[in-house]
Structures are given as structure tokens and as C-alpha cells.
Write a protein that holds these residues in place. Structure first.
Motif, PDB file in Angstrom:
ATOM      1  N   ASP A 261       0.839  -1.202   0.000  1.00 55.73           N
ATOM      2  CA  ASP A 261       0.000   0.000   0.000  1.00 55.73           C
ATOM      3  C   ASP A 261       0.872   1.249   0.000  1.00 55.73           C
ATOM      4  OD1 ASP A 261       0.812   0.217   2.656  1.00 55.73           O
ATOM      5  OD2 ASP A 261      -1.123   0.975   3.325  1.00 55.73           O
TER       6      ASP A 261
ATOM      7  N   LYS B 248       1.049   4.962   1.622  1.00 58.92           N
ATOM      8  CA  LYS B 248       0.395   5.631   2.755  1.00 58.92           C
ATOM      9  C   LYS B 248       0.369   7.153   2.653  1.00 58.92           C
ATOM     10  CE  LYS B 248       0.765   2.027   6.214  1.00 58.92           C
ATOM     11  NZ  LYS B 248       1.612   1.006   5.620  1.00 58.92           N
TER      12      LYS B 248
ATOM     13  N   GLY C 202      -4.483   6.356   6.050  1.00 53.24           N
ATOM     14  CA  GLY C 202      -4.761   4.926   6.229  1.00 53.24           C
ATOM     15  C   GLY C 202      -4.292   4.124   5.022  1.00 53.24           C
TER      16      GLY C 202
ATOM     17  N   TYR D 230      -1.317  -9.390   9.911  1.00 58.16           N
ATOM     18  CA  TYR D 230      -0.780  -8.512   8.876  1.00 58.16           C
ATOM     19  C   TYR D 230       0.515  -7.953   9.447  1.00 58.16           C
ATOM     20  CZ  TYR D 230      -0.830  -3.724   6.702  1.00 58.16           C
ATOM     21  OH  TYR D 230      -0.536  -2.535   6.112  1.00 58.16           O
TER      22      TYR D 230
ATOM     23  N   ASN E 192      -0.458  -5.886  12.602  1.00 61.10           N
ATOM     24  CA  ASN E 192      -1.881  -5.583  12.644  1.00 61.10           C
ATOM     25  C   ASN E 192      -2.608  -6.915  12.739  1.00 61.10           C
ATOM     26  OD1 ASN E 192      -1.705  -2.695  12.297  1.00 61.10           O
ATOM     27  ND2 ASN E 192      -1.049  -3.120  10.217  1.00 61.10           N
TER      28      ASN E 192
ATOM     29  N   ARG F 185      -5.711  -7.631  11.637  1.00 61.78           N
ATOM     30  CA  ARG F 185      -6.887  -7.614  10.740  1.00 61.78           C
ATOM     31  C   ARG F 185      -6.380  -7.379   9.322  1.00 61.78           C
ATOM     32  NH1 ARG F 185      -5.307  -2.651   9.002  1.00 61.78           N
ATOM     33  NH2 ARG F 185      -4.430  -1.516  10.742  1.00 61.78           N
TER      34      ARG F 185
ATOM     35  N   GLY G 180      -5.577  -5.590   5.846  1.00 57.43           N
ATOM     36  CA  GLY G 180      -5.176  -4.234   5.485  1.00 57.43           C
ATOM     37  C   GLY G 180      -6.224  -3.590   4.583  1.00 57.43           C
ATOM     38  N   ASP G 181      -6.285  -2.290   4.648  1.00 56.31           N
ATOM     39  CA  ASP G 181      -7.220  -1.534   3.816  1.00 56.31           C
ATOM     40  C   ASP G 181      -6.422  -0.403   3.170  1.00 56.31           C
ATOM     41  OD1 ASP G 181      -9.267  -0.039   2.751  1.00 56.31           O
ATOM     42  OD2 ASP G 181     -10.478   0.013   4.563  1.00 56.31           O
ATOM     43  N   PRO G 182      -6.136  -0.386   1.888  1.00 54.29           N
ATOM     44  CA  PRO G 182      -6.844  -1.048   0.797  1.00 54.29           C
ATOM     45  C   PRO G 182      -6.171  -2.315   0.243  1.00 54.29           C
ATOM     46  CG  PRO G 182      -5.481   0.657  -0.128  1.00 54.29           C
ATOM     47  CD  PRO G 182      -5.196   0.643   1.362  1.00 54.29           C
ATOM     48  N   GLU G 183      -5.185  -2.888   0.963  1.00 56.02           N
ATOM     49  CA  GLU G 183      -4.531  -4.092   0.429  1.00 56.02           C
ATOM     50  C   GLU G 183      -5.556  -5.198   0.131  1.00 56.02           C
ATOM     51  OE1 GLU G 183      -3.597  -2.338   3.046  1.00 56.02           O
ATOM     52  OE2 GLU G 183      -1.491  -2.582   3.544  1.00 56.02           O
TER      53      GLU G 183
HETATM   54  N1  GLY Z   1      -3.196   0.059   4.701  1.00 54.74           N
HETATM   55  C1  GLY Z   1      -2.695   0.098   5.997  1.00 54.74           C
HETATM   56  C2  GLY Z   1      -3.519  -0.560   7.012  1.00 54.74           C
HETATM   57  O1  GLY Z   1      -4.502  -1.205   6.720  1.00 54.74           O
HETATM   58  O2  GLY Z   1      -3.182  -0.459   8.187  1.00 54.74           O
END
Ligand code: GLY
Length: 436
Positions: free
Chosen positions: A212, A214, A226, A269, A286, A288, A290-293
Motif C-alpha cells: 500500500d 500511505k 490509512g 498482517y 496488525n 486484521r 489491510g485496507d486497501p490491500e
Molecule cells: N493500509 C494500511 C492498514 O490497513 O493499516
């Protein structure tokens, strides 16, 4: 099966979209969801931190699996509450979620189990922090111990940055109790990558690699967000590096967590820095997706996601389970509101989603959207929409996603156009073309 997905972002829209394709999923609920998710699932007016209400709903509706998207309900013990009621949930329990919930815990854990991570000191006062900066040298990184909605990390390059960070963390105390303890870490440079694995407490199944971006502006300039977009595969992680990450980082993490009495189930993650493009160091865990992965990864997933989530939630993957991926690449471009990640306005009408998705291989996932009183789709968050695209080759997927992003209109729309530039250079060096 009845599935409840918890969350309201682009990641949860992609999870709902993928689960809706499973032949075994008969009904999907989402709490609280968003207007995009509402096209595929029944959205509920329950917030992600309303732990008892979420569990009451799952119990009353006989939900077969609850999939928890964001970190906050995990650290608040949603999975524990569901398990207490003998309800199946995908995600780590409260003890295991501490890997993300406390940076001090995760740093001590990594030291104990010899997992490569930059040197750091834990500080509770300004004086301790000043000393830590002297010891570690500049540049360094200040990290709030607890969850800070992605804003608790500040890079300190020079003395002016140091003074600002000291004021922020110890004077203004902008992170509240999340900043009671501050980790000051040696800054390492290189390429940052996201490595996600599904875990059943013992085993890890790697997901497709993803990267991603950032920073908010092209050229990796401006403040961290994010995530403004990404692509899968990551390109920066080749097969040998992926093996090294599994052997030196993921497996010891799972063994260590089991030894600590915190067996890890769900998606782990690992946020990594490949120092000098080579040796991987853990910057953070992390607990959970990833967003937007997740959006660029899930559009590449060949098989049904449900059995993997069930295997993880039950504590045992099926024999031989190994996710399969389409050969095509995935890319995601986030459309954000003007001003994000700082203050931004809401309520701007959105148009052009149908135009964008008319092209083959383009998917639009909602994040910060809402319906206005007269039923129009409007902006309602910093990250508004995610345009994901699947195509042959990374350059094709990135170009397709950018083309989709151009077709969507709202006042103050911002997106990055330069993602994947370095990845494409690496591919050109590796293969003589940008197509793989
Ligand atoms: N893309 C980074 C996150 O989900 O923390």
C-alpha cells in the motif's frame, strides 16, 4: 450459512463482495455497513464498538460466522464475547489482539522471540523521551502505545521535528491514554510492504502479497493516511523473501503467541521494512486485513474465501488448504475528500460509479459514503471510495484503476496517480517488461 461482517469501510465491502460469491453463504448482515455494502447485505444500525449488541444480534439471528473487520472491536473483546456464547468468529481474541493494541507489548514480544525489529525504548515522560532520542539518534520514530486510528506514528528527522513530537506526545497529549507510553524507535529506511497470513492458532497460510501507499500525495509526499491505494502482487517481495518472512517472522510469531497462552487466529498482517530492499524488519503487527490491500488482493482470489475463514475461526484449516490466485494483477486507487487526512467536508454528491464499473475488471468499493435525506449518494468520510481493477500485468491494472477513478465525480475528489512507479521499475529490471 448466515454471516455477519463487522465494519463499514472499503475492506468490509470487499469482504462482503467476496463472501456473497460463496455457494455456502445464504445471507449476509453487516454492522454498520455502508451504501455499497447495502446492495449485497442487510446493514444494521449497530456500531463496531457495541460489543454486547453485536453478540446479541449474532445469537438472536443464529449467525454461523462473524467476520470482524477493524481492530477496535477485536481489542475490545468481540471475539471473546461471541466465543462465550459458543458463536464462531473470525479474528483474534482480546489477548491475541494485543499484538496490534499495544506497541509496547508487541516490541517486548518480538525481543523475547528474536523476531527482527528496529531497536526501541519505552518512555513515559518527556525526560525519558529526550534521552531515548539521544541514545537512538535522528531520524527516529515516535509511536503511541495504543490504538490511535492510524495517526499515532510520527517520524522525527531533525531537532525541530523532535521538539514538535515531544510537545504533541507529552505536552498536548493528543493521543490521550493511547499515548501514556510512547515507543521511540530507530528509523530504518527501505521499501515498506504488507505481508498478510491467515492463521488457525498454529499454521499460517500466506495470502497474495500486496503493497500500500500511505502518503497522501504523489511522489510519497505529505502526511501518512490509512492508505491511498496499493497493488497485488507487491513486487517487492520475491519468493525467497517471502520464505524468509515466513521462517524468521511469521512462524516464530505464531509459536511465541501460543507459548504466551495467546494462540493467534484470524489474519496477521505484518508491516515490514525491507532494509536496503533486502532484510525484512517488523515495523508493526496488525491483527486484521489491510485496507486497501484487501481490495486489490481479494479481486485476485480464485477460490471461495469462506472455508479459509471458517478454518481459522475453528482453529484448524482443512488439510491441504492453500489459497489460489488469478494470474492477473490487482490495483486499488483510493478517492479521498479534500483535506484528508486533516479536516474535510462531508455531504458532497457522488456521480459516475456506473461509468467506472462499466469497464471490464473494474470494481468500486464504498468506504466513507452515505445516503442523503433525498436518497442521493454523498461523501461521508476521508477515504470515500476505492476503485479496484484487475488486468493482465501490474501496469494494466494500475492504469485501469486510475481510468476508473477519473470517471467518478465529487467536489474535492483527490487521488494518487503515481502508485506502482518503483514497482514497475523493479519489474522492468527483472523481466525486461512491466507486464508481470
Ligand atoms: N493500509 C494500511 C492498514 O490497513 O493499516
Amino acid at each position: 450459512m448466515r454471516v455477519l461482517v463487522v465494519g463499514s469501510g472499503g475492506r468490509e465491502h470487499a469482504l462482503v463482495w467476496k463472501l456473497a460469491q460463496s455457494p455456502d453463504v445464504k445471507e449476509i448482515f453487516c454492522a454498520p455497513g455502508n451504501p455499497g455494502i447495502a446492495q449485497l447485505a442487510t446493514c444494521l444500525p449497530i456500531g463496531v464498538t457495541d460489543i454486547v449488541e453485536l453478540a446479541d444480534f449474532a445469537e438472536k439471528m443464529k449467525v454461523d460466522l462473524t467476520v470482524v473487520g477493524p481492530e477496535l472491536p477485536l481489542t475490545l473483546g468481540l471475539v471473546d464475547e461471541l466465543s462465550k456464547r459458543r458463536l464462531l468468529a473470525f479474528g483474534p481474541n482480546k489477548l491475541a489482539a494485543e499484538l496490534e493494541g499495544s506497541k509496547v507489548f508487541s516490541k517486548a514480544f518480538m525481543r523475547k522471540y528474536d523476531i527482527p525489529t528496529p531497536e526501541a525504548e519505552v518512555c513515559t515522560t518527556r525526560a525519558e523521551a529526550e534521552n531515548a532520542v539521544k541514545t537512538l539518534g535522528l531520524p527516529c520514530v515516535f509511536k503511541a502505545d495504543g490504538l490511535a486510528a492510524g495517526k499515532g506514528v510520527v517520524i522525527v528527522r531533525d531537532e525541530a521535528d523532535r521538539d514538535k513530537a515531544l510537545k504533541l506526545f507529552f505536552g498536548e497529549r493528543v493521543f490521550g491514554s493511547a499515548g501514556d507510553r510512547v515507543l521511540i524507535e530507530r528509523c530504518i529506511s527501505g521499501d515498506e510492504v504488507s505481508f498478510m497470513v491467515l492463521c488457525d492458532g498454529e499454521r499460517a497460510l500466506p495470502l497474495a502479497t500486496a503493497k500500500d501507499y500511505k502518503r497522501v500525495f504523489d511522489g510519497d509526499r505529505g502526511p501518512n493516511t490509512g492508505g491511498m491505494g496499493g497493488h497485488s502482487p507487491s513486487v517487492f517481495v520475491d519468493a525467497a523473501t517471502a520464505r524468509e518472512i515466513l521462517i524468521d517472522i511469521v512462524n516464530p510469531t505464531l509459536r511465541g503467541m501460543a507459548e504466551e497462552g495467546r494462540p493467534f487466529r484470524g489474519v496477521l498482517y505484518v508491516g515490514l521494512m525491507l532494509e536496503n530492499g533486502m532484510k525484512p524488519y517488523v515495523l508493526e503487527y496488525n491483527v486484521r486485513f489491510g485496507d486497501p490491500e484487501t481490495q486489490c488482493m481479494l479481486i485476485r482470489m480464485e477460490d471461495d474465501l469462506l472455508p479459509y475463514l471458517l478454518g481459522s475461526a475453528r482453529g484448524k484449516f482443512e488439510e491441504g488448504a492453500k489459497p489460489a490466485w488469478k494470474k492477473e494483477a490487482g490495483a486499488a486507487v483510493v478517492l479521498s475528500a479534500e483535506g484528508y487526512p486533516g479536516p474535510f467536508e462531508r455531504g458532497k454528491p457522488i456521480e459516475g460509479i456506473e461509468d467506472a464499473t462499466a469497464e471490464d475488471g473494474v470494481f468500486v468499493f464504498h468506504a466513507g459514503t452515505a445516503k442523503s435525506a433525498d436518497g442521493k449518494l454523498v461523501t461521508a468520510g476521508g477515504r470515500v471510495l476505492v476503485v479496484a481493477a484487475r488486468a493482465r500485468g501490474l501496469s494494466g491494472a494500475l492504469a485501469l484503476a486510475v481510468r476508473g477513478a477519473e470517471k467518478i465525480r465529487f467536489d474535492g475528489k483527490h487521488f494518487r496517480r503515481d502508485m506502482g512507479t518503483k514497482a514497475m521499475e523493479i519489474l522492468r529490471e527483472r523481466t525486461g517488461s512491466g507486464l508481470s
